[in-house]
Design a protein around this motif. Structure first.
Motif, PDB file in Angstrom:
ATOM      1  N   LYS A  43     -22.294  10.805  -6.693  1.00 42.75           N
ATOM      2  CA  LYS A  43     -22.179   9.404  -6.276  1.00 42.75           C
ATOM      3  C   LYS A  43     -21.125   8.658  -7.088  1.00 42.75           C
ATOM      4  N   HIS A  44     -21.166   8.796  -8.397  1.00 39.07           N
ATOM      5  CA  HIS A  44     -20.325   7.975  -9.257  1.00 39.07           C
ATOM      6  C   HIS A  44     -18.968   8.602  -9.595  1.00 39.07           C
ATOM      7  N   SER A  99     -22.857   6.100 -14.523  1.00 36.72           N
ATOM      8  CA  SER A  99     -21.918   5.130 -13.976  1.00 36.72           C
ATOM      9  C   SER A  99     -20.907   4.674 -15.029  1.00 36.72           C
ATOM     10  N   LEU A 118     -26.459  11.914  -8.708  1.00 37.42           N
ATOM     11  CA  LEU A 118     -25.862  10.767  -9.391  1.00 37.42           C
ATOM     12  C   LEU A 118     -24.410  11.039  -9.788  1.00 37.42           C
ATOM     13  N   THR A 137     -30.198  11.733 -16.877  1.00 35.53           N
ATOM     14  CA  THR A 137     -31.119  11.233 -15.845  1.00 35.53           C
ATOM     15  C   THR A 137     -31.010   9.721 -15.653  1.00 35.53           C
ATOM     16  N   GLU A 190     -28.963   6.637 -14.406  1.00 33.07           N
ATOM     17  CA  GLU A 190     -27.824   6.332 -13.543  1.00 33.07           C
ATOM     18  C   GLU A 190     -26.832   5.412 -14.229  1.00 33.07           C
ATOM     19  N   ASP A 191     -27.305   4.461 -15.030  1.00 39.00           N
ATOM     20  CA  ASP A 191     -26.395   3.544 -15.702  1.00 39.00           C
ATOM     21  C   ASP A 191     -25.471   4.298 -16.662  1.00 39.00           C
TER      22      ASP A 191
END
Length: 235
Positions: A113-114, A59, A110, A53, A55-56
């Motif tokens: 996205k990444h 990524s 997420l 959960t 995002e960092d």
């Protein structure tokens, strides 16, 4: 082939790892865990510790890959020690509702996205998320389970949305939402008494069904919501 499984320590995820390692010995397999890393799958698997959960975390994990062929998100939440699927409106609690959205829907957004650049580098990219038939709005006949149903419906919308964008940006990609059936894992354990005979599946069977669907998948069916037997489900 290079594959990343989110939730490799869970019931379905662990079985997916086991079958891929046994049937495709040349595979470059990666999997994630959060709290407990399994130690029974040998050295053929690279583990990554992340919070799905955050995002960092996602990524930073994506930055470790230049390409991936398959990504499978096998993480899901149905109940916690203090909360379970709601039987009525009075049972709903905002924190539990948001936790369902955070675990069941947000990670797919997420990941897409990444990791889109990693999948774009593949000649046969596949992105699959484990959903649930109770996330079907059209099929809802019983009501209840507000948080779980809503989070899986949101997940299905994300799958559809991502597939539309990727049909332009990553035309070779196939992104799917798959209902695995009721699986004999800790997630379903409190509710198995109500499962009809023959409809409670072992994780190994579920993993086999999912891999069979992915192996047959092609861009023509991208954005589909499928059952474990390959049949299309209503949104």
């Amino acid at each position: 082939m290079k594959v990343l499984i989110f939730g490799g320590s869970g019931g379905i995820g662990h079985s997916l790892c086991t079958q891929l390692l046994s049937h495709q010995p040349e595979i470059d397999l990666h999997a994630t865990y959060h709290s407990h890393k399994p130690n029974d799958l040998g050295s053929g698997l690279t583990w990554h510790n992340i919070d799905i959960t955050a995002e960092d975390d996602i990524s930073k994990l994506a930055a470790q890959f230049s390409s991936l062929d398959w990504i499978i998100n096998a993480i899901g939440l149905l109940h916690t020690p203090s909360n379970g699927p709601e039987k009525n409106l009075q049972s709903c609690q905002s924190e539990f509702f948001l936790e369902n959205i955070k675990v069941n829907a947000l990670p797919t957004l997420l990941i897409a996205k990444h990791f889109s650049a990693c999948l774009k580098a593949s000649s046969h990219p596949r992105f699959v998320t484990i959903s649930a038939k109770v996330g079907s709005i059209e099929d809802n006949r019983l009501g209840g389970w507000y948080s779980y149903r809503s989070s899986k419906a949101a997940l299905n919308m994300l799958i559809k949305n991502i597939s539309i964008e990727w049909s332009r940006r990553i035309p070779k990609a196939c992104i799917l939402s798959i209902h695995p059936g009721t699986t004999d894992t800790p997630l379903s354990k409190p509710f198995q008494a109500n499962v009809p005979d023959g409809k409670l599946f072992e994780p190994d069977k579920v993993a086999s069904d999912i891999l069979h669907i992915i192996e047959k998948a092609n861009p023509e069916i991208t954005g589909s919501f499928l059952s474990y037997d390959g049949q299309r489900l209503p949104w």
